[in-house]
Design a protein around this motif. Structure first.
Motif, short mmCIF file in Angstrom:
data_model
loop_
_atom_site.label_atom_id
_atom_site.label_comp_id
_atom_site.label_asym_id
_atom_site.label_seq_id
_atom_site.Cartn_x
_atom_site.Cartn_y
_atom_site.Cartn_z
N LYS A 67 0.67 -1.29 -0.16
CA LYS A 67 0.00 0.09 -0.07
C LYS A 67 0.78 1.25 0.00
CE LYS A 67 -4.08 -2.01 1.92
NZ LYS A 67 -5.03 -1.83 0.93
N THR B 15 0.30 4.06 1.48
CA THR B 15 0.38 4.46 2.79
C THR B 15 1.69 3.91 3.55
OG1 THR B 15 -1.90 4.90 3.04
CG2 THR B 15 -0.78 4.74 4.97
N GLU B 16 2.04 2.60 3.47
CA GLU B 16 2.87 1.85 4.01
C GLU B 16 4.46 2.47 3.21
OE1 GLU B 16 2.08 -2.27 3.39
OE2 GLU B 16 0.36 -2.11 4.74
N LEU C 164 4.89 5.28 2.01
CA LEU C 164 5.16 6.56 2.20
C LEU C 164 5.98 6.60 3.88
CD1 LEU C 164 5.25 9.40 1.61
CD2 LEU C 164 2.73 9.69 2.20
N LYS C 165 5.09 6.07 4.52
CA LYS C 165 5.61 5.98 5.93
C LYS C 165 7.17 5.43 6.06
CE LYS C 165 1.58 6.25 8.55
NZ LYS C 165 0.62 5.77 9.41
N TRP D 286 0.96 16.89 8.30
CA TRP D 286 1.59 15.35 8.23
C TRP D 286 1.28 14.80 9.42
CZ3 TRP D 286 3.44 13.23 4.18
CH2 TRP D 286 3.92 13.83 3.18
N TRP E 254 -2.27 13.17 9.41
CA TRP E 254 -2.43 12.07 8.39
C TRP E 254 -1.62 10.88 8.99
CZ3 TRP E 254 2.40 9.69 6.40
CH2 TRP E 254 2.08 8.66 5.38
N TRP E 255 -0.55 11.05 9.68
CA TRP E 255 0.29 9.93 10.30
C TRP E 255 -0.39 9.24 11.35
CZ3 TRP E 255 5.43 8.29 9.17
CH2 TRP E 255 6.02 7.45 9.71
N SER F 54 -3.62 7.30 10.11
CA SER F 54 -3.26 6.47 8.84
C SER F 54 -4.28 6.21 7.92
CB SER F 54 -3.34 5.06 9.86
OG SER F 54 -1.82 4.94 10.34
N SER G 196 -5.36 7.30 3.81
CA SER G 196 -4.42 7.35 2.54
C SER G 196 -3.95 9.01 2.52
CB SER G 196 -5.44 7.11 1.36
OG SER G 196 -5.89 5.87 1.56
N PRO G 197 -2.75 8.86 1.97
CA PRO G 197 -2.33 10.15 1.76
C PRO G 197 -2.72 11.03 0.51
CG PRO G 197 -0.71 8.59 0.95
CD PRO G 197 -1.95 7.80 1.45
N SER G 198 -2.79 11.94 0.76
CA SER G 198 -3.19 13.17 -0.16
C SER G 198 -2.19 13.21 -1.60
CB SER G 198 -3.66 14.62 0.21
OG SER G 198 -2.36 15.14 0.45
#
Length: 174
Positions: A3, A5-6, A8-9, A36, A39-40, A43, A45-47
């Protein structure tokens, strides 16, 4: 990491310090630390804005971030996961210069077609257009020089990595 999200983190963990990650992200992306942090902790979805900003700040990871695939032989890699392939540092410099040129063109509304036309009329340009021609040319030359450096680095690293591979897997030595 399937994903975005994973991914990006993971990327954020690689390029920032744990204690100051949100402030460092704000400085690198111009997205507020509060955005940030929110969002973090949520958890979700990032924009698209977050993905674009991180990809601009760290272009060597953009392809991996968007697709989950890396292409280290062309300067696109997953952060910290390709230790056996040498980082293509010249590729990052080229990506950043290409972004700089693209941003300059967008801001100045000045592209290759306009450049070709103004060069023909060089003597008739006003000071502002002369300045734009010089700036455009300087950035274009920078991109071309970095592309040449990247190509030289690629050739050298490819040869070195092929030799290492032959030694490791076939015991071949020259």
């Amino acid at each position: 990491m399937s994903k975005i999200t994973e991914r990006l983190k993971h990327l954020i963990g690689h390029v920032t310090s744990e204690a100051k990650k949100f402030k460092e992200l704000e400085a690198a992306t111009e997205i507020t630390s509060g955005t940030w942090r929110s969002w973090w902790n949520r958890s979700g979805s990032p924009s698209g804005e977050m993905i674009e900003a991180v990809s601009t700040a760290w272009p060597e990871y953009a392809f991996w971030l968007a697709t989950g695939n890396d292409d280290p032989m062309h300067g696109h890699h997953a952060p910290g996961l390709n230790k056996h392939i040498r980082t293509r540092s010249a590729a990052r410099d080229l990506f950043l210069a290409q972004q700089e040129l693209g941003n300059w063109i967008a801001i100045n509304k000045f592209g290759y077609n306009e450049f070709a036309e103004t060069v023909k009329l060089d003597q008739n340009l006003d000071d502002e257009n002369n300045r734009k021609v010089r700036e455009f040319n300087k950035l274009r030359i920078k991109v071309e020089a970095l592309e040449s450096i990247r190509n030289e680095q690629e050739a050298s690293l490819r040869k070195f990595e092929e030799e290492e591979f032959m030694k490791e897997f076939f015991g071949y030595t020259e």
